[in-house]
Design a protein around this motif. Structure first.
Motif, short mmCIF file in Angstrom:
data_model
loop_
_atom_site.label_atom_id
_atom_site.label_comp_id
_atom_site.label_asym_id
_atom_site.label_seq_id
_atom_site.Cartn_x
_atom_site.Cartn_y
_atom_site.Cartn_z
N ASN A 15 0.83 -1.21 0.00
CA ASN A 15 0.00 0.00 0.00
C ASN A 15 0.86 1.26 0.00
O ASN A 15 0.55 2.24 -0.67
CB ASN A 15 -0.94 0.00 1.21
CG ASN A 15 -2.05 -1.03 1.07
OD1 ASN A 15 -2.39 -1.44 -0.05
ND2 ASN A 15 -2.62 -1.47 2.17
N PHE A 16 1.96 1.22 0.76
CA PHE A 16 2.84 2.39 0.79
C PHE A 16 3.58 2.55 -0.54
O PHE A 16 3.77 3.66 -1.03
CB PHE A 16 3.85 2.26 1.94
CG PHE A 16 4.79 3.44 2.02
CD1 PHE A 16 4.32 4.70 2.30
CD2 PHE A 16 6.15 3.28 1.78
CE1 PHE A 16 5.17 5.80 2.34
CE2 PHE A 16 7.01 4.35 1.83
CZ PHE A 16 6.52 5.61 2.12
N LEU A 17 3.98 1.44 -1.12
CA LEU A 17 4.68 1.47 -2.41
C LEU A 17 3.82 2.14 -3.47
O LEU A 17 4.31 2.95 -4.27
CB LEU A 17 5.00 0.02 -2.82
CG LEU A 17 5.71 -0.20 -4.15
CD1 LEU A 17 7.09 0.45 -4.14
CD2 LEU A 17 5.86 -1.69 -4.42
N ILE A 18 2.51 1.85 -3.48
CA ILE A 18 1.60 2.46 -4.44
C ILE A 18 1.54 3.97 -4.22
O ILE A 18 1.53 4.75 -5.18
CB ILE A 18 0.20 1.81 -4.33
CG1 ILE A 18 0.25 0.38 -4.87
CG2 ILE A 18 -0.85 2.62 -5.10
CD1 ILE A 18 -0.81 -0.52 -4.32
N LYS A 19 1.52 4.39 -2.97
CA LYS A 19 1.54 5.84 -2.67
C LYS A 19 2.81 6.48 -3.21
O LYS A 19 2.77 7.56 -3.81
CB LYS A 19 1.45 6.06 -1.15
CG LYS A 19 0.03 6.02 -0.60
CD LYS A 19 0.00 5.98 0.91
CE LYS A 19 0.45 7.27 1.54
NZ LYS A 19 0.34 7.22 3.03
N GLU A 20 3.95 5.83 -3.01
CA GLU A 20 5.22 6.37 -3.49
C GLU A 20 5.22 6.53 -5.01
O GLU A 20 5.71 7.53 -5.54
CB GLU A 20 6.38 5.43 -3.10
CG GLU A 20 6.89 5.64 -1.70
CD GLU A 20 8.25 4.97 -1.51
OE1 GLU A 20 9.19 5.65 -1.12
OE2 GLU A 20 8.33 3.75 -1.75
N ILE A 21 4.66 5.52 -5.70
CA ILE A 21 4.67 5.55 -7.17
C ILE A 21 3.70 6.60 -7.71
O ILE A 21 4.01 7.34 -8.63
CB ILE A 21 4.30 4.15 -7.73
CG1 ILE A 21 5.43 3.15 -7.41
CG2 ILE A 21 4.04 4.19 -9.23
CD1 ILE A 21 5.01 1.71 -7.50
N PRO A 78 4.79 10.90 -6.60
CA PRO A 78 6.24 11.12 -6.55
C PRO A 78 6.62 12.49 -6.00
O PRO A 78 7.69 12.66 -5.41
CB PRO A 78 6.68 10.96 -8.00
CG PRO A 78 5.45 11.17 -8.82
CD PRO A 78 4.31 10.68 -7.98
N HIS A 79 5.72 13.48 -6.16
CA HIS A 79 6.01 14.82 -5.66
C HIS A 79 6.00 14.88 -4.13
O HIS A 79 6.44 15.87 -3.54
CB HIS A 79 4.99 15.83 -6.23
CG HIS A 79 3.56 15.48 -5.94
ND1 HIS A 79 2.91 14.44 -6.59
CD2 HIS A 79 2.68 16.00 -5.05
CE1 HIS A 79 1.67 14.36 -6.12
NE2 HIS A 79 1.50 15.28 -5.20
N LYS A 80 5.50 13.83 -3.48
CA LYS A 80 5.50 13.80 -2.01
C LYS A 80 6.65 12.98 -1.44
O LYS A 80 6.68 12.68 -0.25
CB LYS A 80 4.16 13.24 -1.50
CG LYS A 80 2.99 14.19 -1.70
CD LYS A 80 1.78 13.73 -0.90
CE LYS A 80 0.67 14.76 -0.98
NZ LYS A 80 -0.52 14.33 -0.21
N ALA A 81 7.61 12.60 -2.29
CA ALA A 81 8.73 11.77 -1.85
C ALA A 81 9.45 12.39 -0.66
O ALA A 81 9.82 11.70 0.30
CB ALA A 81 9.70 11.54 -3.00
N TRP A 82 9.63 13.72 -0.71
CA TRP A 82 10.33 14.42 0.39
C TRP A 82 9.57 14.25 1.70
O TRP A 82 10.17 14.04 2.76
CB TRP A 82 10.47 15.92 0.06
CG TRP A 82 9.14 16.63 -0.05
CD1 TRP A 82 8.34 16.70 -1.13
CD2 TRP A 82 8.46 17.31 1.02
NE1 TRP A 82 7.17 17.39 -0.84
CE2 TRP A 82 7.22 17.77 0.47
CE3 TRP A 82 8.76 17.58 2.36
CZ2 TRP A 82 6.30 18.50 1.22
CZ3 TRP A 82 7.84 18.29 3.11
CH2 TRP A 82 6.62 18.75 2.54
#
Length: 450
Positions: A180-186, A189-193
């Motif tokens: 679930n977190f991986l999907i959020k990261e993908i 991407p602008h929230k990576a920081w």
């Protein structure tokens, strides 16, 4: 191709329109993809910045070219090799090149049909046990039931008697949390920081490491045991590299086991959910499955023989996976410049193939949105199989395809033999994540023996 030669790409989707649609695409890209294909044709492209090119296609020739005919020039994208490997390690799903080939050759024999046949009886017992307390005569949410079943089939086929329910539940929890977190990261991407400074990346890497430790403990206990166990872990422990005669390191074995959990769990749960939903809306098809299963079981008690005779049930599964392919999209990047059909493409172009759209492309399928298992029977089957990618294609085709088909046929045959299925709705919602995940699919099971 020389640097001076002009590159050309499919019709371009403007970057402005792409950004205007971005929020909708993030929620569900499929309706947008369909709109673009209808407007631009079977392939379209996007240019990001001065040199970043993306192609999305539902063209069978392009799929065949990058997955089979010229696969050596097309590696997995950074999404798979970087994002996934961060949590899943370097297993078959996330690596490329020589190392991938070495691993594939090593692991392939464990999934040979004869080996799978040895697991069938154990698989059947797990499925019967998982479906013992199926709620009757009331609406049930199908996906959680199929998800639990598919996870336990994979886990107990891997480890058979070597794992406690507590460890099993912890592995399941970690896999779901990390995914679930991986999907959020993908998708964000602008929230990576923010994911980094808020500690979310660190938290999920720690969960992945905990998962590694649980699996490592199971492997070490098995390696020191003298008991003979017929499961996938045993088959993987017995594999040997051709060049050295040695087995996998524990760390490599852990990575491959994590991939088997991910690849063998959710895709199967998705396919079973969609198939049962379709059967619940097509009573005549459901009756034909029942008739086939009843006839086969009266002819032989041998489970492998029964599976080999389930021709119609297999066709139903195939047609379900055509309409709702669990792995609904794949992507590749070309290592060198190449000619892709009529397009001259620069190295590093990201190419996505939407199996969901290819499977519904009217160029290849008559009445593509209609559920019709006859497509996968008799003379029609040969035609259909040319345009059908439920497990990918080429050398990287899913290694566990045979395992998944056995599991799904056993599950469907058991349910249909014992229950009639009625779907609550005649349309299905889904969420295209890493896999095509069904949402809120409600059915009613009624006991056939009452």
């Amino acid at each position: 191709m020389s640097e001076n030669r002009k590159y050309n790409y499919p019709k371009r989707l403007s970057i402005l329109r792409f950004f205007l649609d971005a929020e909708g695409i993030r929620r569900n890209p499929i309706p947008f993809h369909k709109r673009y294909f209808d407007e631009f044709g079977d392939s379209f492209s996007i240019k990001i910045g001065k040199s970043r090119n993306i192609i999305l296609s539902r063209d069978n020739d392009i799929a065949q070219y990058i997955l089979q005919k010229h696969h050596k020039n097309y590696h997995k994208s950074k999404f798979q090799s970087v994002y996934l490997s961060k949590y899943l390690g370097k297993g078959l799903l996330t690596v490329d090149g020589e190392f991938w080939l070495k691993q594939r050759r090593l692991i392939q024999p464990a999934f040979h049909k004869q080996k799978m046949n040895q697991l069938v009886e154990n698989m059947r017992e797990i499925i019967i046990y998982e479906l013992e307390d199926l709620a009757e005569d009331k609406q049930v949410d199908l996906f959680p039931i199929m998800s639990e079943l598919a996870f336990n089939v994979v886990a107990k086929s891997l480890f058979q008697f070597s794992i406690s329910d507590q460890k099993l539940n912890r592995i399941k929890f970690i896999i779901e949390e990390v995914q679930n977190f991986l999907i959020k990261e993908i998708r964000l991407p602008h929230k990576a920081w923010w994911f980094s400074i808020s500690g979310q990346v660190k938290k999920h890497l720690a969960l992945a490491e905990e998962n590694n430790k649980i699996i490592k403990q199971i492997i070490e206990e098995r390696s020191s045991s003298e008991n003979e166990v017929n499961d996938l872990l045993n088959m993987l422990l017995e594999t040997r590299y051709e060049d050295s005669g040695e087995g996998m390191t524990i760390n490599q074995l852990i990575d491959e086991i994590k991939i088997l959990f991910i690849a063998g769990h959710e895709t199967t749960a998705n396919a079973l959910t969609f198939t049962l939903f379709l059967l619940g809306n097509n009573p005549a098809v459901q009756q034909q499955v029942f008739d086939e299963v009843t006839k086969i079981q009266s002819e032989t008690e041998d489970v492998v023989e029964q599976l080999q005779k389930m021709v119609y049930t297999n066709a139903v599964l195939n047609e379900s996976m055509r309409l709702y392919p669990p792995a609904w999209i794949t992507d590749r990047q070309n290592v060198e410049d190449d000619t892709l059909g009529q397009f001259n493409i620069k190295k590093g172009t990201l190419i996505g193939v939407s199996f969901y759209e290819l499977h519904r492309n009217p160029k290849y399928w008559n009445n593509p949105d209609e559920f019709n298992p006859e497509r996968f029977l008799g003379d029609q089957k040969k035609h259909s199989m040319q345009y059908f990618y439920p497990f990918g294609a080429g050398p990287r085709m899913c290694i566990g395809a045979g395992f998944a088909i056995y599991e799904m046929c056993l599950t469907i045959s058991h349910i249909v033999k014992n229950y009639s299925i009625i779907s609550v709705k005649n349309t299905v919602d889904f969420n295209p994540l890493i896999t095509l995940k069904p949402v809120d699919v409600k059915v009613v099971f009624s006991n056939r023996n009452d």
